[in-house]
Design an enzyme around this catalytic site. Structure first.
Site: not given
Ligand code: ACO
Length: 376
Positions: A313, A255
């Protein structure tokens, strides 16, 4: 992705404060969500959805008379116009995805006052989703029943069966838990649109488009698909490792704001636990818990220090599946809950009446010389 040292630009506007709001507050370090003063744990499992909407719109819980009037105002606006039904029938033939159909049909809500549009949007989103979902199955829509509460009526319109109290409570807990969540992407879109003095219908149409993406509200379907693909907890580690190895994100985890477990995940986990204990496929529930534990372990290994935790989610998927909803209705049902917050933010933005117009920094080249077509 952090701040660009050259321009000060923060990709994703991370940590940028874009509004002051009385509606809800997210403390990502403590794992707390406050909704109009109530911790989400206090509100979600007790309030009817109508009470939550009223609370967000008026910052106070309704008394019994106010609630009765409000229920009536909403239930009187559930029916869809002929034009909306015709549109849905047309796109059902093409098997257009439900979120796209919802986005189109929400745009047919008649223009009116802000309050009238907000009521019509909250009241009719479930009718659109239920009617369209039945059309996709080749069935006739079920007319809304004004005697039923908002959540019970949604389940009734989907199944043509009046749901039991347990199912209604579970759905209501879900809708309340997701009704608002600070400055998320879709809410930001809604506020930007209203800030131009545009209307609430346009704002909600834009918000639906933003919610659809897998990084926002589009995750629960894929999250449950992964549980089904794994099938047996003994296969979870290999399957999830393979996904991470391919650079995929695990849906339902991580998140932008929460650095600890999303408090909505706990609220929904408790509701799902109750539902799967009394009714439903307990084996699937236990499998999902096993997958969650494995995913958390692997994510800690994969991104040490990032503290990727279960988000709303993952348990949305389990809860809505337990209620009998197909995966394609998960995100549309999220929209039916979040429309409470979107409309409340629209009203807050309307009162502020300040155009949202940030800056960008031009980083492209300059002083280029025009080359005529025949010389390129
Ligand atoms: N699985 C694997 N790796 C992940 C995940 C995940 N679920 N979430 C984050 N990471 C990784 C990213 O790839 C990133 O790696 P990097 O630094 O090598 O690029 C690192 O962790 C940091 O991630 P960010 O993208 O900076 O995290 P951000 O805060 O922007 O994203 C998000 C949050 C979009 C929710 C992300 O965690 C994600 O894509 N999760 C999966 C999709 C999801 O569950 N979405 C629902 C969110 S809840 C809602 O909106 C109601």
């Amino acid at each position: 992705m952090g701040e660009s040292s050259r321009t000060g630009f923060v990709a994703g506007l991370e940590d940028v404060v874009a509004a002051e709001t009385y509606l809800s507050g997210v403390d990502g370090e403590a794992g707390e969500l406050t909704m109009a003063g109530f911790p989400v744990e206090e509100l979600a499992g007790r309030a009817s959805f109508e009470e939550t909407v009223y609370l967000l719109w008026h910052d106070v819980l309704p008394d019994p008379d106010q609630l009765a009037d409000f229920r009536e105002e909403l239930s009187g606006r559930r029916e869809l116009s002929r034009a909306t039904l015709d549109l849905l029938r047309t796109v059902a033939v093409e098997k257009v995805p439900v979120m796209d159909a919802l986005r189109m049909a929400a745009g047919t809500v008649r223009p009116g006052t802000d309050e009238g549009e907000a009521l019509a949007l909250v009241a009719s989103l479930p009718t659109i989703v239920a009617a369209y979902s039945r059309m996709l199955e080749g069935e006739e829509p079920v007319d809304p029943d004004p005697e039923l509460g908002h959540a019970a009526n949604y389940l009734y319109m989907l199944t043509d069966d009046v749901p039991g109290a347990e199912f209604t409570r579970a759905l209501e807990t879900y809708l309340n838990a997701v009704s608002d969540h600070g400055m998320n992407a879709s809410t930001f879109v809604a506020r930007v649109i209203v800030s131009t003095r545009s209307d609430f219908v346009s704002a909600v149409v834009g918000a639906i488009g933003a919610l659809k993406g897998p990084l926002h509200g589009g995750a629960p379907g894929p999250a449950l698909d992964v549980v089904f693909e794994i099938g047996d907890v003994s296969r979870a580690e290999a399957h999830l490792r393979e996904k991470l190895g391919r650079g995929e994100r695990l849906m339902g985890f991580g998140h932008r704001i929460y650095r600890v477990r999303d408090p909505r995940a706990d609220v929904l986990a408790a509701a799902a636990d109750r539902l799967y204990t009394t009714d439903g496929d307990r084996e699937l529930y236990d499998l999902a818990l096993g997958v969650e534990q494995t995913a958390l372990r692997l994510l800690a290994e994969h991104k040490p220090g990032r503290n990727l935790q279960t988000n709303v989610e993952f348990y949305t998927a389990l809860l809505l599946h337990g209620l009998g909803l197909p995966t394609q209705l998960f995100t549309p049902t999220f929209a039916a809950g979040r429309v409470a917050g979107w409309t409340a933010h629209c009203a807050e933005q309307r009162a502020l009446d300040r155009l949202i117009r940030p800056q960008s920094v031009y980083v492209g080249s300059k002083d280029r010389i025009w080359v005529p077509l025949e010389e390129r």
